[in-house]
Write a protein that holds these residues in place. Structure first.
Motif, mmCIF file in Angstrom:
data_model
loop_
_atom_site.group_PDB
_atom_site.id
_atom_site.type_symbol
_atom_site.label_atom_id
_atom_site.label_comp_id
_atom_site.label_asym_id
_atom_site.label_seq_id
_atom_site.Cartn_x
_atom_site.Cartn_y
_atom_site.Cartn_z
ATOM 1 N N MET A 1 0.841 -1.187 0.000
ATOM 2 C CA MET A 1 0.000 0.000 0.000
ATOM 3 C C MET A 1 0.882 1.245 0.000
ATOM 4 O O MET A 1 1.829 1.346 0.760
ATOM 5 C CB MET A 1 -0.886 -0.005 1.241
ATOM 6 N N LYS A 2 0.565 2.167 -0.872
ATOM 7 C CA LYS A 2 1.324 3.405 -0.982
ATOM 8 C C LYS A 2 1.003 4.321 0.190
ATOM 9 O O LYS A 2 -0.139 4.440 0.608
ATOM 10 C CB LYS A 2 0.994 4.114 -2.292
ATOM 11 N N ARG A 3 2.015 4.951 0.742
ATOM 12 C CA ARG A 3 1.867 5.916 1.827
ATOM 13 C C ARG A 3 2.430 7.253 1.363
ATOM 14 O O ARG A 3 3.345 7.303 0.541
ATOM 15 C CB ARG A 3 2.645 5.465 3.064
ATOM 16 N N TRP A 4 1.888 8.311 1.909
ATOM 17 C CA TRP A 4 2.313 9.669 1.570
ATOM 18 C C TRP A 4 2.727 10.389 2.840
ATOM 19 O O TRP A 4 2.071 10.274 3.862
ATOM 20 C CB TRP A 4 1.172 10.423 0.889
ATOM 21 N N GLU A 5 3.804 11.164 2.757
ATOM 22 C CA GLU A 5 4.287 11.912 3.907
ATOM 23 C C GLU A 5 4.228 13.400 3.597
ATOM 24 O O GLU A 5 4.615 13.830 2.513
ATOM 25 C CB GLU A 5 5.719 11.513 4.248
ATOM 26 N N VAL A 6 3.758 14.158 4.577
ATOM 27 C CA VAL A 6 3.740 15.622 4.475
ATOM 28 C C VAL A 6 4.705 16.159 5.519
ATOM 29 O O VAL A 6 4.572 15.840 6.702
ATOM 30 C CB VAL A 6 2.332 16.204 4.736
ATOM 31 N N CYS A 7 5.666 16.955 5.089
ATOM 32 C CA CYS A 7 6.581 17.625 6.010
ATOM 33 C C CYS A 7 6.345 19.120 5.885
ATOM 34 O O CYS A 7 6.440 19.682 4.795
ATOM 35 C CB CYS A 7 8.027 17.298 5.695
ATOM 36 N N LEU A 8 6.002 19.743 7.001
ATOM 37 C CA LEU A 8 5.784 21.183 7.061
ATOM 38 C C LEU A 8 7.016 21.822 7.690
ATOM 39 O O LEU A 8 7.542 21.317 8.683
ATOM 40 C CB LEU A 8 4.549 21.499 7.899
ATOM 41 N N VAL A 9 7.463 22.953 7.116
ATOM 42 C CA VAL A 9 8.702 23.592 7.552
ATOM 43 C C VAL A 9 8.423 25.006 8.035
ATOM 44 O O VAL A 9 7.713 25.769 7.381
ATOM 45 C CB VAL A 9 9.726 23.645 6.389
ATOM 46 N N GLU A 52 9.791 7.819 -2.235
ATOM 47 C CA GLU A 52 10.415 9.078 -2.637
ATOM 48 C C GLU A 52 10.669 9.152 -4.140
ATOM 49 O O GLU A 52 11.668 9.675 -4.601
ATOM 50 C CB GLU A 52 11.695 9.340 -1.840
ATOM 51 N N THR A 53 9.742 8.589 -4.909
ATOM 52 C CA THR A 53 9.830 8.680 -6.367
ATOM 53 C C THR A 53 8.986 9.826 -6.897
ATOM 54 O O THR A 53 9.201 10.294 -8.003
ATOM 55 C CB THR A 53 9.368 7.373 -7.025
ATOM 56 N N ARG A 54 8.008 10.268 -6.098
ATOM 57 C CA ARG A 54 7.157 11.394 -6.494
ATOM 58 C C ARG A 54 7.153 12.389 -5.343
ATOM 59 O O ARG A 54 7.103 12.007 -4.181
ATOM 60 C CB ARG A 54 5.740 10.916 -6.775
ATOM 61 N N TYR A 55 7.188 13.674 -5.681
ATOM 62 C CA TYR A 55 7.143 14.698 -4.640
ATOM 63 C C TYR A 55 6.584 16.003 -5.202
ATOM 64 O O TYR A 55 6.635 16.249 -6.403
ATOM 65 C CB TYR A 55 8.528 14.944 -4.033
ATOM 66 N N TRP A 56 6.053 16.801 -4.303
ATOM 67 C CA TRP A 56 5.545 18.138 -4.633
ATOM 68 C C TRP A 56 5.989 19.087 -3.538
ATOM 69 O O TRP A 56 5.932 18.753 -2.361
ATOM 70 C CB TRP A 56 4.017 18.145 -4.708
ATOM 71 N N THR A 57 6.400 20.292 -3.930
ATOM 72 C CA THR A 57 6.800 21.317 -2.980
ATOM 73 C C THR A 57 5.836 22.487 -3.104
ATOM 74 O O THR A 57 5.510 22.919 -4.213
ATOM 75 C CB THR A 57 8.236 21.803 -3.265
ATOM 76 N N TYR A 58 5.405 22.995 -1.949
ATOM 77 C CA TYR A 58 4.480 24.126 -1.904
ATOM 78 C C TYR A 58 5.026 25.180 -0.953
ATOM 79 O O TYR A 58 5.656 24.849 0.054
ATOM 80 C CB TYR A 58 3.105 23.683 -1.392
ATOM 81 N N TYR A 59 4.760 26.454 -1.275
ATOM 82 C CA TYR A 59 5.152 27.562 -0.414
ATOM 83 C C TYR A 59 3.946 28.440 -0.125
ATOM 84 O O TYR A 59 3.052 28.593 -0.963
ATOM 85 C CB TYR A 59 6.237 28.421 -1.076
ATOM 86 N N TRP A 60 3.959 29.033 1.046
ATOM 87 C CA TRP A 60 2.967 30.025 1.454
ATOM 88 C C TRP A 60 3.628 31.383 1.282
ATOM 89 O O TRP A 60 4.679 31.654 1.871
ATOM 90 C CB TRP A 60 2.587 29.794 2.914
ATOM 91 N N ASN A 61 3.034 32.258 0.462
ATOM 92 C CA ASN A 61 3.648 33.568 0.220
ATOM 93 C C ASN A 61 3.004 34.679 1.044
ATOM 94 O O ASN A 61 3.234 35.851 0.795
ATOM 95 C CB ASN A 61 3.620 33.924 -1.277
ATOM 96 N N GLY A 62 2.218 34.309 2.023
ATOM 97 C CA GLY A 62 1.561 35.303 2.862
ATOM 98 C C GLY A 62 0.112 35.528 2.463
ATOM 99 O O GLY A 62 -0.672 36.066 3.234
ATOM 100 N N GLU A 63 -0.236 35.116 1.249
ATOM 101 C CA GLU A 63 -1.601 35.280 0.756
ATOM 102 C C GLU A 63 -2.211 33.977 0.250
ATOM 103 O O GLU A 63 -3.397 33.752 0.384
ATOM 104 C CB GLU A 63 -1.627 36.308 -0.378
ATOM 105 N N ARG A 64 -1.375 33.132 -0.369
ATOM 106 C CA ARG A 64 -1.898 31.884 -0.920
ATOM 107 C C ARG A 64 -0.795 30.835 -1.017
ATOM 108 O O ARG A 64 0.391 31.148 -0.892
ATOM 109 C CB ARG A 64 -2.540 32.113 -2.279
ATOM 110 N N ILE A 65 -1.208 29.604 -1.278
ATOM 111 C CA ILE A 65 -0.279 28.488 -1.431
ATOM 112 C C ILE A 65 0.122 28.387 -2.898
ATOM 113 O O ILE A 65 -0.725 28.379 -3.780
ATOM 114 C CB ILE A 65 -0.938 27.177 -0.973
ATOM 115 N N LEU A 66 1.421 28.316 -3.136
ATOM 116 C CA LEU A 66 1.950 28.220 -4.500
ATOM 117 C C LEU A 66 2.736 26.926 -4.671
ATOM 118 O O LEU A 66 3.558 26.578 -3.822
ATOM 119 C CB LEU A 66 2.889 29.391 -4.781
ATOM 120 N N ARG A 67 2.491 26.229 -5.752
ATOM 121 C CA ARG A 67 3.271 25.030 -6.060
ATOM 122 C C ARG A 67 4.592 25.464 -6.678
ATOM 123 O O ARG A 67 4.634 26.353 -7.529
ATOM 124 C CB ARG A 67 2.505 24.138 -7.028
#
Length: 82
Positions: A1-9, A52-67
């Motif tokens: 079963m595939k598992r997904w990890e979210v790391c918040l920084v 760790e074959t697929r990943y997405w990075t997102y940033y918060w710019n103070g107004e919205r979430i950007l990929r």
């Protein structure tokens, strides 16, 4: 079963990372959306599959979430400028 990890920084007041595992990508993305930028504590989120074959990075710019599709890593100050 595939598992997904979210790391918040967070880099303020001290560098901090919180990671949590999910059974579905939908659950991982919902967790990211609920917590990224909340109270402006976390500014970056990385979602990866267990292999760790697929990943997405997102940033918060103070107004919205950007990929972020570029290989560079941003500081919170740089994220606020995009």
């Amino acid at each position: 079963m595939k598992r997904w990890e979210v790391c918040l920084v967070a880099d303020r007041p001290a560098y901090r990372v919180e990671c949590r595992e999910f059974r579905t990508l939908v659950g991982a993305r919902l967790h990211m959306r609920r917590n990224l930028g909340r109270g402006e504590e976390f500014y970056c989120a990385l979602i990866t599959d267990r292999d760790e074959t697929r990943y997405w990075t997102y940033y918060w710019n103070g107004e919205r979430i950007l990929r972020w599709d570029k290989p560079t890593v941003l500081s919170s100050r740089q994220a606020r400028e995009i």
